[in-house]
Design a protein around this motif. Structure first.
Motif, PDB file in Angstrom:
ATOM      1  N   SER B 283       0.831  -1.209   0.000  1.00  0.00           N
ATOM      2  CA  SER B 283       0.000   0.000   0.000  1.00  0.00           C
ATOM      3  C   SER B 283       0.862   1.254   0.000  1.00  0.00           C
ATOM      4  CB  SER B 283      -0.919  -0.007   1.215  1.00  0.00           C
ATOM      5  OG  SER B 283      -0.146   0.065   2.383  1.00  0.00           O
ATOM      6  N   TRP B 303     -16.640  -1.516  -0.121  1.00  0.00           N
ATOM      7  CA  TRP B 303     -15.269  -1.016  -0.165  1.00  0.00           C
ATOM      8  C   TRP B 303     -14.404  -1.587   0.936  1.00  0.00           C
ATOM      9  CZ3 TRP B 303     -13.217   1.227  -4.242  1.00  0.00           C
ATOM     10  CH2 TRP B 303     -14.098   1.649  -5.232  1.00  0.00           C
ATOM     11  N   PHE B 306     -13.143  -4.697  -0.388  1.00  0.00           N
ATOM     12  CA  PHE B 306     -12.112  -4.446  -1.398  1.00  0.00           C
ATOM     13  C   PHE B 306     -10.753  -4.210  -0.746  1.00  0.00           C
ATOM     14  CE2 PHE B 306      -9.775  -0.993  -3.565  1.00  0.00           C
ATOM     15  CZ  PHE B 306      -9.383  -1.670  -4.699  1.00  0.00           C
ATOM     16  N   HIS B 307     -10.733  -3.345   0.298  1.00  0.00           N
ATOM     17  CA  HIS B 307      -9.454  -3.067   0.964  1.00  0.00           C
ATOM     18  C   HIS B 307      -8.897  -4.337   1.604  1.00  0.00           C
ATOM     19  CE1 HIS B 307      -9.908   1.103   0.144  1.00  0.00           C
ATOM     20  NE2 HIS B 307     -10.981   1.247   0.909  1.00  0.00           N
ATOM     21  N   ALA B 310      -7.309  -6.485  -1.041  1.00  0.00           N
ATOM     22  CA  ALA B 310      -6.014  -5.937  -1.451  1.00  0.00           C
ATOM     23  C   ALA B 310      -4.946  -6.278  -0.428  1.00  0.00           C
ATOM     24  CB  ALA B 310      -6.128  -4.425  -1.620  1.00  0.00           C
ATOM     25  N   THR B 316      -1.263  -3.551  -4.575  1.00  0.00           N
ATOM     26  CA  THR B 316      -1.386  -2.106  -4.458  1.00  0.00           C
ATOM     27  C   THR B 316      -2.753  -1.710  -5.000  1.00  0.00           C
ATOM     28  OG1 THR B 316       0.976  -1.982  -4.867  1.00  0.00           O
ATOM     29  CG2 THR B 316      -0.257   0.055  -5.066  1.00  0.00           C
ATOM     30  N   GLU B 317      -3.420  -0.793  -4.314  1.00  0.00           N
ATOM     31  CA  GLU B 317      -4.771  -0.436  -4.724  1.00  0.00           C
ATOM     32  C   GLU B 317      -4.764   0.615  -5.815  1.00  0.00           C
ATOM     33  OE1 GLU B 317      -7.009   0.743  -1.334  1.00  0.00           O
ATOM     34  OE2 GLU B 317      -6.852  -1.207  -0.368  1.00  0.00           O
ATOM     35  N   MET B 329     -12.016   6.495  -3.218  1.00  0.00           N
ATOM     36  CA  MET B 329     -10.565   6.292  -3.273  1.00  0.00           C
ATOM     37  C   MET B 329      -9.878   7.643  -3.431  1.00  0.00           C
ATOM     38  SD  MET B 329      -9.773   2.996  -3.173  1.00  0.00           S
ATOM     39  CE  MET B 329      -8.268   2.692  -4.066  1.00  0.00           C
ATOM     40  N   ARG B 333      -4.665   7.489  -6.381  1.00  0.00           N
ATOM     41  CA  ARG B 333      -4.833   6.075  -6.742  1.00  0.00           C
ATOM     42  C   ARG B 333      -5.539   5.921  -8.079  1.00  0.00           C
ATOM     43  NH1 ARG B 333      -1.232   3.163  -4.608  1.00  0.00           N
ATOM     44  NH2 ARG B 333      -0.677   4.024  -2.608  1.00  0.00           N
TER      45      ARG B 333
END
Ligand code: FAD
Lengths: 268, 425
Positions: B283, B303, B306-307, B310, B316-317, B329, B333
């Motif tokens: 990250s 979300w 999603f994190h 990752a 890496t997002e 976001m 990013r």
């Protein structure tokens, strides 16, 4: 990337660090400025030791853009007075050799002039010290050895152990330099001393021109029939369209993705 | 049956000459067939004639004329093997020290070998290109890339040449210099090790190397100066650090790639010790540098999940512009034309439709994987692997799978895939 606390813990030992600084150039306006990579080297030097690092420049002491380095919180900048066209390496090496230093930091490439990036190597060779290129941080210093992290492509890092003293060039991926403050920049002193620098004979008959735009390489289709070559030259490149998985449960689909990620080596 | 095209030059000559006395009789032999419905039929395989290069030519004046007897099979293009270029007794060498990231030739390596061939051929006496491949070499076709001779080593006195070992490599270059005295030393000026090794070598030889050289001939070299703002025109030195695309890669010829003998240098004492790669927090990596990106678009609703994915995958997002504009976001990013141009090895796009502004940003990505509900969108056309499914459901299963991998209860399916993958890789 270096945890802030770790670099601060090393501050207990007093290290003698020097940063070699040059005059930079803004890539668009071409105005003189502090060189970005050299400023990062100064920033790294400031984080390594409670004692202020010494700054060394070979050139003219009257250059005002050098004061931007002093504005980072330093009191003093040493200038080895020399003309534009001298070879800085012997002057630097003999000066650094007298100083009993632990670490010499530089940028990777200068922003003006030849910008070959060979200077740190040549200086290290004359001093007989090891050179570590493209470091982003110094993680620890103990027992006459330093552990440094080196920048690799794609944001990766590699740990290296080098004996002191050494020369290191600082990668653009290192911590960005702090702002330069105007007041300290004006108050700091620039000491100049003469040095016995020879004119750079090797470069005397080189010519310098403004950079010519480089031609882009075109993908030329070779072989096949005329029709195939014509098609390859004119057709819109169609992604061949990879594998599409429509059927199956969500779990099977997730498995297919994970298998691909493992095959590509990004998930271990 | 031989694929060679057999030609009859005499008949061809007659066929091209309508005034030839035998022309009529030769052409009359072929009457156009009349199909069952009364339409005139032309057999496309029998029209035209074949030129020397194997290309087919049509005779417009005689559209239904058929090919010559025994004219071979036009249109059947043979996969020809490229001709082999030999340098029997080279009087000198042009050394190219290759990067071989991941054990394979990079395009930069190929450019350097191509330029090495140009320089070798510009010499008056026969010169051979000597490719020096140190470390793990998985590339099998060094000859196809332009190497006449090869020095290949993966260890020196039981010290492996993988990782960071410029001092060992320099010792090998030293031994090569003593035995073969190459006319030129070429290095790719790259972050993969070529720039470092080349600089060390130039300093050791006491040679003023040309760095970022992009136009090289036998006599003169043009190098890019600092900040890419100046060009330096100078005589060509012995050591050159070459910019990408400095020369055209070898395509027309094969080269021999014969192994060369090298007496190994004395063991050297190593001052810089490689402690291995550092695990980096993905990250923290800048998007443009990242190796593996998990990017989310308008098709992602959950979300937090999603994190989590990752983090678990170590990616890496990234995000599409819609996800950024909606505030899910941060701006840095965003991938695409008005965001960051990425060069990731693997790009996993979830719920991204693949607008042209987004696809521009991922042009350099090696492998693209897509998760989308719409099988007809542009991202699916770009992707190497697409899964048509709801993003949230696939994410949930990915989390389960990663969880099972980490706790060690791997279900059958995944282990089989893994085995295959490793076999392939
Ligand atoms: C000047 C300009 C510059 C721009 N620059 C950029 C840029 O730099 N970067 C950028 O990204 N965009 C940029 N855009 C915007 C771009 O044109 C698109 O609007 C944008 O990329 C679309 O984002 P998206 O794919 O996330 O959203 P959408 O187009 O809405 O696509 C959403 C996708 O998700 C899928 N989906 C929906 N629900 C699910 C679900 N539950 N599971 C799985 N899939 C689902 C849909 O099938 C669809 O394909 C720019 C536009 C302009 C005009």
């Amino acid at each position: 990337m270096l945890p802030e606390s770790r670099s601060k813990t090393m501050a207990s030992q007093a290290m003698k660090i020097a940063a070699l600084v040059s005059v930079g150039q803004h890539p668009l306006s071409r105005r003189e400025r502090r060189a970005d990579q050299d400023a990062r080297a100064v920033e790294l030097a400031l984080s390594l030791s409670p004692e202020l690092p010494s700054l060394i420049h070979v050139g003219s002491a009257r250059n005002e853009s050098l004061r931007a380095y002093l504005g980072m919180g330093l009191n003093n900048l040493k200038v080895l007075n020399a003309d534009q066209d001298v070879d800085a390496v012997p002057a630097l090496a003999s000066y650094l050799g007298e100083q009993a230093l632990d670490i010499v930091l530089t940028g990777v490439r200068a922003e003006c002039g030849e910008g070959s990036g060979l200077l740190p190597y040549a200086v290290a060779d004359q001093l007989g010290w090891p050179i570590v290129p493209r470091i982003v941080s110094v993680v620890s210093i103990a027992g006459g050895y330093a552990e440094v992290w080196q920048a690799l492509p794609r944001g990766q890092r590699r740990a290296l152990r080098v004996p002191l003293p050494f020369v290191a060039s600082v990668d653009p991926a290192a911590e960005p330099a702090r702002q330069s403050a105007f007041g300290p920049a004006q108050r700091g002193s620039i000491d100049s001393r003469p040095c016995a620098a020879e004119p750079d004979q090797a470069r005397a008959n080189w010519q310098q021109h403004p950079a010519k735009p480089r031609p882009k390489r075109l993908a030329v289709a070779k072989g096949g029939t005329a029709a195939e070559r014509m098609k390859a030259a004119t057709a819109k490149p169609q992604g061949q369209g990879g594998q599409v998985i429509t059927e199956g449960t969500d779990r099977e689909k997730a498995e297919a993705i994970l298998a691909r990620l493992v095959a590509e080596g990004v998930v271990r | 049956m031989s694929l060679r095209i057999r030609r009859n030059p005499r008949l061809e000559r007659i066929r091209r000459n309508r005034l030839h006395p035998e022309y009529e009789s030769l052409m009359a032999a072929r009457v156009s067939a009349i199909g069952p419905t009364g339409l005139r039929r032309i057999n496309p395989h029998q029209t035209g004639f074949v030129m020397v290069q194997g290309r087919k030519r049509l005779n417009r004046l005689n559209p239904d004329g058929v090919g010559f007897a025994g004219a071979g099979q036009p249109g059947r293009v043979q996969a020809k093997e490229k001709p082999l270029h030999r340098v029997a007794d080279p009087l000198g060498y042009v050394a190219a020290v290759l990067d071989l990231p991941g054990g394979r030739l990079s395009s930069h390596d190929r450019d350097v070998l191509g330029l090495a061939q140009q320089l070798a051929q510009a010499k008056d006496e026969p010169h051979a290109v000597l490719a020096i491949a140190l470390g793990d070499v998985r590339e099998t076709d060094l000859g196809g890339a332009g190497a006449d001779r090869v020095i290949q080593l993966n260890q020196l006195h039981n010290e492996p040449l993988t990782g960071y070992c410029p001092e060992l490599k320099r010792a090998i270059l030293n031994a090569t210099e003593q035995h073969y005295q190459p006319a030129f030393w070429l290095f790719p000026d790259s972050i993969d090790g070529g720039a470092d090794l080349g600089s060390r070598w130039a300093v050791q030889l006491g040679e003023r190397a040309a760095v970022q050289a992009w136009q090289v001939s036998k006599e003169t070299t043009v190098c890019r100066g600092g900040s890419q703002l100046t060009d330096w025109h100078r005589p060509t030195p012995r050591v050159l650090l070459l910019a990408p695309e400095c020369g055209a890669p070898v395509e027309e010829l094969r080269h021999e790639a014969l192994p060369l003998e090298l007496t190994l240098p004395e063991p050297v004492s190593v001052t810089i010790e490689d402690l291995g790669p550092v695990s980096v927090d993905p990250s923290q990596i800048a998007l443009s540098e990242a190796e593996f990106i998990l990017a989310a678009g308008n098709g992602v609703r959950n979300w937090d999940q999603f994190h989590q994915v990752a983090t678990v995958l170590g990616a890496t997002e990234g995000a599409s512009r819609v996800a950024v504009d909606d505030g899910y976001m941060p701006r840095h990013r965003q991938v695409g034309a008005s965001g960051t141009w990425v060069s990731a090895w693997v790009y996993l796009a979830v719920g991204i439709s693949g607008a042209i502004q987004h696809l521009q940003g991922i042009g350099q990505c090696e492998t693209v994987i897509a998760i989308n509900l719409d099988a007809g969108c542009d991202m699916v056309r770009r992707a190497d692997l697409t899964v048509i499914a709801d993003s949230e459901a696939v994410f949930a299963e990915l989390l389960n799978l990663m969880n099972e991998r980490q706790t060690g209860i791997a279900p059958q399916g995944v282990t089989v895939h893994e085995g295959e993958a490793r076999h392939v890789a």
